[in-house]
Scaffold this motif. Structure first.
Motif: not given
Length: 457
Positions: A13-18, A36-38, A75-79, A101-104
């Protein structure tokens, strides 16, 4: 895994603003950063130019070699990513270190003094404003923001400062990973009920967040919120609002396109604060941003200069055309209270002009839960053009469509219901006085084309 052991970072979910703000942090650290992003976007294209490896096909074979080394890859992912995502499944099955991302961000707030901004709405502008004040002051700061700062052209600031400004996101209880030194809470109007279930659970989530503020720090909370905070011993509590509270404004002047006011504070009052982005709602956002920066140690001159030079945030009351004949802007507002404040601000700025909104509702659940509130907020305007709902992570819900909002707009409001793919043709055919595009979906992707069409007229 310790931060010092990380050699590569992979984003799902690389392209999310956060997410992109954290990606930029690790790029600046000199690590291999991929993901990766969609779908490609302006943001992903910029990240690729900055050195990030991004692909758009859900395929384990596309993951770079450096990101397949489990002892050195984070590895970092978005919910928003589904649990059955092929790449996420691969990393889980191979026992990689996987964090939200919030954990980071939580790790960073334990290594620096976290200046966090939470709330249903207002948090992106307030945090970006605070970051700008801090960055140009003698204190400086790092920042991870939820929008692109117009001052810096990015959502990320890197410095050697001990301070980090973070937008604290309540979605999926992400802000519970943080350890704020200080935090602003702007608002707690219920949202994300698909996650929380009830208003009570939503408010309780903010109560728990207030417990995480570190002793020696401070809570700066908007007056008259429904939530009940529960702060630790040693945490100072302040409140703020437009015209009352520990921090507030007096002597507000709105004239000739400028907004000036006096900042009232228990530390030091500051006269003649001028808003660099003169929008009425930014008075209150500015009070909160200045309160936190002042408590951190910024002086009067730094606060005054920071506020005057603040350029705003992309998609937050973002003017594209501003002339006597036509005003065109876009705004990320997607919750009824945000829509209300946006409509109220634009009405204050353009009292006697015909204001048209094109609104793309965001999420079926949010539309189902708040369609009456959306209709009420939009009814402040002269004309409302509704498009189909942007689904984001959701499947359609039977009986839930933009028609629910359309049917409940107040009498006297001119209204129209169209598909998103009809928007550009409508802009070509119609003339407008003041036009605003509202919503958090993908309609904003058309804003540059709309501006081009309107300018050519």
């Amino acid at each position: 895994m310790e931060i010092k052991d990380i050699k590569s970072v992979y984003f799902i979910g690389a392209g999310g603003i956060g997410m992109s703000a954290i990606a930029r942090y690790f790029i600046n650290c000199g690590l291999v950063v991929a993901g990766y992003d969609k779908t490609p976007s302006e943001l992903t294209r910029r990240l690729e130019k900055e050195g990030m490896l991004i692909h758009y096909k859900e395929d384990v074979n596309e993951i770079p070699f450096a990101c397949k080394q489990k002892d050195s890859c984070l590895v970092i992912y978005t919910p928003a990513i589904p649990d059955n995502h092929a790449e996420l499944t691969y990393f889980r099955e191979n026992a990689f270190e996987i964090q939200k991302r919030a954990q980071v961000l939580g790790t960073l707030t334990r290594h620096m003094k976290g200046l966090c901004v939470a709330g249903t709405h207002g948090k992106t502008t307030t945090s970006t404003m605070c970051a700008h004040i801090m960055h140009q002051s003698h204190l400086d700061c790092n920042a991870f923001l939820g929008g692109i700062s117009k001052n810096y052209g990015t959502n990320y600031i890197l410095s050697q400062s001990d301070y980090v400004v973070i937008e604290a996101d309540e979605f999926d209880r992400s802000f519970h990973w943080l350890s704020p030194w200080m935090t602003v809470i702007t608002s707690t109007d219920p949202d994300h009920l698909d996650i929380y279930g009830t208003k009570e659970a939503y408010l309780d989530s903010f109560r728990h967040y207030s417990e995480l503020i570190l002793p020696g720090g401070a809570l700066i909370i908007h007056r008259n919120l429904e939530m009940k905070e529960n702060i630790q011993d040693g945490v100072k509590r302040y409140d703020y609002s437009l015209n009352e509270g520990d921090f507030h404004a007096e002597n507000i002047r709105i004239e000739n396109g400028t907004i000036t006011f006096d900042f009232i504070s228990p530390i030091e009052n500051i006269k003649n604060i001028e808003l660099g982005q003169p929008i009425p709602i930014n008075i209150e956002n500015g009070i909160a941003a200045m309160a936190m920066a002042q408590l951190a140690g910024c002086n009067a001159d730094e606060l005054r200069y920071g506020m005057k030079t603040f350029g705003g945030v992309d998609r937050r009351f973002d003017f594209k055309i501003k002339s006597d004949k036509l005003v065109f802007l876009s705004d990320y507002a997607h919750h009824p209270k945000e829509i209300y404040q946006s409509a109220k601000s634009i009405r204050e700025l353009y009292k006697d002009r015909h204001i048209t909104a094109i609104f793309q509702p965001h999420l079926y659940t949010r539309t189902r839960d708040f369609y009456l509130d959306f209709a009420d907020a939009l009814s402040q305007l002269d004309e409302v053009i509704l498009t189909d709902i942007y689904p984001a992570r959701e499947e359609p819900i039977e009986g839930v469509s933009s028609q629910l909002i359309y049917d409940n707009l107040k009498p006297g409001v001119k209204k129209q219901l169209i598909n998103k793919d009809q928007v550009l043709d409508l802009v070509k055919e119609r003339s407008f006085d003041v036009l605003i595009v509202l919503g958090a979906g993908d309609l904003d992707n058309m804003v540059p084309q709309m501006a081009k069409i309107l300018n050519e007229k």
